[in-house]
Motif scaffolding. Structure first.
Motif, PDB file in Angstrom:
ATOM      1  N   LYS A  88     -13.639  11.574   2.278  1.00 17.30           N
ATOM      2  CA  LYS A  88     -12.514  11.224   1.410  1.00 17.30           C
ATOM      3  C   LYS A  88     -11.599  10.202   2.072  1.00 17.30           C
ATOM      4  O   LYS A  88     -11.008   9.353   1.408  1.00 17.30           O
ATOM      5  CB  LYS A  88     -11.733  12.484   1.040  1.00 17.30           C
ATOM      6  N   ARG A  89     -11.493  10.291   3.393  1.00 13.98           N
ATOM      7  CA  ARG A  89     -10.670   9.311   4.097  1.00 13.98           C
ATOM      8  C   ARG A  89     -11.287   7.915   4.009  1.00 13.98           C
ATOM      9  O   ARG A  89     -10.578   6.927   3.832  1.00 13.98           O
ATOM     10  CB  ARG A  89     -10.497   9.723   5.569  1.00 13.98           C
ATOM     11  N   ARG A 109      -9.035  17.632  12.293  1.00 15.73           N
ATOM     12  CA  ARG A 109      -7.661  17.669  12.802  1.00 15.73           C
ATOM     13  C   ARG A 109      -7.293  19.000  13.461  1.00 15.73           C
ATOM     14  O   ARG A 109      -6.140  19.184  13.848  1.00 15.73           O
ATOM     15  CB  ARG A 109      -6.681  17.362  11.669  1.00 15.73           C
ATOM     16  N   ASN A 110      -8.259  19.895  13.582  1.00 17.33           N
ATOM     17  CA  ASN A 110      -7.964  21.178  14.224  1.00 17.33           C
ATOM     18  C   ASN A 110      -8.540  21.272  15.632  1.00 17.33           C
ATOM     19  O   ASN A 110      -8.624  22.346  16.204  1.00 17.33           O
ATOM     20  CB  ASN A 110      -8.460  22.333  13.368  1.00 17.33           C
ATOM     21  N   SER A 135     -10.553   6.583   0.572  1.00 14.22           N
ATOM     22  CA  SER A 135      -9.143   6.224   0.442  1.00 14.22           C
ATOM     23  C   SER A 135      -8.866   4.861   1.073  1.00 14.22           C
ATOM     24  O   SER A 135      -8.133   4.038   0.502  1.00 14.22           O
ATOM     25  CB  SER A 135      -8.277   7.295   1.107  1.00 14.22           C
ATOM     26  N   TYR A 138      -3.192   5.570  10.225  1.00 10.66           N
ATOM     27  CA  TYR A 138      -3.696   6.809  10.831  1.00 10.66           C
ATOM     28  C   TYR A 138      -3.825   7.832   9.720  1.00 10.66           C
ATOM     29  O   TYR A 138      -2.908   7.999   8.906  1.00 10.66           O
ATOM     30  CB  TYR A 138      -2.732   7.310  11.898  1.00 10.66           C
ATOM     31  N   ASP A 139      -4.953   8.518   9.670  1.00 17.99           N
ATOM     32  CA  ASP A 139      -5.184   9.471   8.586  1.00 17.99           C
ATOM     33  C   ASP A 139      -6.003  10.644   9.109  1.00 17.99           C
ATOM     34  O   ASP A 139      -7.074  10.455   9.689  1.00 17.99           O
ATOM     35  CB  ASP A 139      -5.928   8.779   7.438  1.00 17.99           C
ATOM     36  N   ASP A 140      -5.487  11.854   8.917  1.00 16.38           N
ATOM     37  CA  ASP A 140      -6.254  13.049   9.309  1.00 16.38           C
ATOM     38  C   ASP A 140      -6.364  14.037   8.153  1.00 16.38           C
ATOM     39  O   ASP A 140      -6.677  15.211   8.336  1.00 16.38           O
ATOM     40  CB  ASP A 140      -5.613  13.722  10.530  1.00 16.38           C
ATOM     41  N   ARG A 141      -6.119  13.550   6.921  1.00 17.81           N
ATOM     42  CA  ARG A 141      -6.159  14.437   5.757  1.00 17.81           C
ATOM     43  C   ARG A 141      -7.590  14.703   5.314  1.00 17.81           C
ATOM     44  O   ARG A 141      -8.443  13.814   5.363  1.00 17.81           O
ATOM     45  CB  ARG A 141      -5.414  13.816   4.580  1.00 17.81           C
ATOM     46  N   GLY A 142      -7.855  15.900   4.822  1.00 15.32           N
ATOM     47  CA  GLY A 142      -9.124  16.201   4.176  1.00 15.32           C
ATOM     48  C   GLY A 142     -10.334  15.919   5.043  1.00 15.32           C
ATOM     49  O   GLY A 142     -10.268  15.823   6.272  1.00 15.32           O
ATOM     50  N   ASN A 143     -11.492  15.730   4.363  1.00 14.83           N
ATOM     51  CA  ASN A 143     -12.712  15.461   5.117  1.00 14.83           C
ATOM     52  C   ASN A 143     -12.880  13.967   5.337  1.00 14.83           C
ATOM     53  O   ASN A 143     -12.234  13.134   4.695  1.00 14.83           O
ATOM     54  CB  ASN A 143     -13.942  16.057   4.419  1.00 14.83           C
ATOM     55  N   PHE A 145      -9.107   7.701  12.618  1.00 15.72           N
ATOM     56  CA  PHE A 145      -9.247   9.100  12.224  1.00 15.72           C
ATOM     57  C   PHE A 145      -9.695   9.957  13.414  1.00 15.72           C
ATOM     58  O   PHE A 145     -10.576   9.526  14.165  1.00 15.72           O
ATOM     59  CB  PHE A 145     -10.345   9.297  11.158  1.00 15.72           C
TER      60      PHE A 145
END
Length: 450
Positions: free
Chosen positions: A399-400, A366-367, A403, A391-396, A362
């Motif tokens: 939550k990752r 992601r910004n 998931s 690879y995961d950049d969704r949400g906070n 992560f």
């Protein structure tokens, strides 16, 4: 915690990409499932682990990959055309069909597998057993489990054949070819992983019993005096290996089959069972098949499977001790055994050796371009090292974590602001949620498991 309800496992499997109902857009097909991306990874990991431990590490065991459709006489010789049958009863109203022993066990908790048709009828009548829909049942009758196919290019010239009912028959009829081509002497084994097909009357729960399934089998060819030694060895080896892939030993048991339960080819049979929430169910068997298989194939083919001991000069038909485990059932056992609820957190505590992903990478957010670039570089580095990572950049970030916990990912790697200063990352453990700093250059070594 207690074992999870099967509905939780079914929901998780579909929602997260482990197992899908097959042909769902057409309404599905009974007892047929497709393994999604995560399920396919678990199955691949199990195949590779099993092959490494049972073939590559063994000096006296080799592998083959036999045909799914063999000569029809193979199944006559094996006894399946004549004897591979279950007792079936039918609901007089709905015309649904059930295995007689399953109906009886569910009604009065008696294991009647292997009974005669008359014994099934008596048990059903004396105990007033009805169908699950509350209707009277027919007399028991035999139903052959082989799946028939027609092979040929012209309708008038097609030949009836069978999808293999077990994976081991190609091992038996290829015994002499393997022995000679690989220069093997007894005792030695032949292993195979592959699909088998059975026209099961009663299927489920979920993918515990299906009509298409995968087996991992090992046939050990031995002198008859060594049967007890290898039978006991296979039992110990089996339990040790199951523990090594992460299954709780307290939920495993060995159960010797009664004479009437045994398949027509087995002299001795021991089931390895797992304690599901729906009861103890078999997912592996250790069998002493004697010389049934080679002797029968010799009789039907005219080929002489005799083996001559070079030291003693003794000539005999080799006997066989068999290790047979259902790969799909093993995956189901692992899912039930690994499922854990910690408040709102659902965790699959899969052993890292079998987990679909070894880690997830992560960026903290992601910004921020520099964090994202570093995260992508770490992700690519681990892929190039041969590790299957997500690879995961969704949400906070919280939550990752949740998931990844739900799909059994052992470690989560976060690229944060400290990474930009000292080339270290935050590594979080799935089971304990503890975190530590690890150098990027040390990540591959941290994640590799034997």
């Amino acid at each position: 915690m207690e074992s999870p309800d099967i509905n939780k496992i079914t929901s998780l499997c579909k929602r997260r990409g482990f197992v899908y109902p097959s042909s769902e857009i057409y309404g599905g097909w009974e007892a047929t499932y497709d393994f999604g991306p995560l399920g396919a990874e678990i199955l691949r990991n199990l195949r590779n682990l099993w092959w490494k431990d049972f073939v590559h590490k063994q000096p006296d065991i080799v592998g083959i990959d036999g045909a799914i459709i063999s000569h029809p006489k193979v199944w006559e010789a094996s006894g399946h055309v004549e004897s591979f049958a279950d007792a079936m009863v039918e609901d007089f109203v709905t015309h649904k069909r059930y295995r007689a022993d399953h109906i009886i066990e569910e009604a009065i908790s008696i294991n009647s597998d292997g009974s005669t048709l008359e014994e099934y009828d008596r048990l059903i009548e004396e105990n007033d057993i009805l169908s699950p829909d509350g209707n009277k049942l027919s007399k028991a009758r035999r139903f052959n489990n082989l799946v028939e196919v027609e092979v040929g290019t012209l309708e008038s010239e097609k030949t009836k054949a069978y999808l293999r009912g077990e994976t081991c028959q190609p091992i038996f009829y290829n015994f002499a070819l393997v022995k000679d081509s690989m220069r093997k002497k007894l005792p030695f084994g032949i292993a195979q992983i592959g699909k088998a097909f059975r026209n099961e009357i009663k299927v489920g729960p979920f993918f515990h019993r299906t009509r298409e399934f995968e087996q991992m089998e090992l046939e050990m060819f031995i002198h008859p005096k060594d049967a007890d030694k290898y039978f006991d060895l296979f039992k110990r080896w089996s339990i040790d290996w199951l523990k090594n892939v992460g299954i709780n030993e307290k939920k495993l048991r060995l159960r010797d089959q009664e004479f009437k339960e045994r398949a027509h080819y087995n002299k001795i049979a021991t089931d390895i069972e797992y304690e599901y929430p729906f009861g103890w169910k078999e997912f592996q068997g250790i069998h002493y098949r004697g010389d049934w298989d080679l002797k029968r194939h010799g009789q039907f083919s005219g080929f002489d499977f005799s083996y001559k001991d070079e030291k003693t000069g003794e000539v005999f038909i080799p006997h066989i001790v068999e290790y047979s485990i259902g790969l799909n059932r093993l995956m189901l056992v692992l899912l039930f055994d690994a499922y854990f609820e910690d408040g709102e957190r659902v965790v699959l505590k899969l052993d890292p050796k079998v987990a679909p992903f070894k880690a997830a990478v992560f960026p903290l957010v992601r910004n921020k371009e520099n964090l994202v670039n570093n995260a992508e570089n770490v992700y690519k580095m681990l892929l190039e090292a041969g590790l299957n990572v997500d690879y995961d950049d969704r949400g906070n970030i919280g939550k990752r974590y949740l998931s990844q916990d739900e799909i059994g990912t052992p470690s989560c790697i976060t690229i944060d602001y400290q990474t930009l200063e000292d080339d270290t990352v935050t590594m979080r453990d799935r089971d304990t949620t503890e975190q530590k700093r690890v150098k990027i250059t040390d990540l591959s070594e941290e994640l590799i498991v034997d």
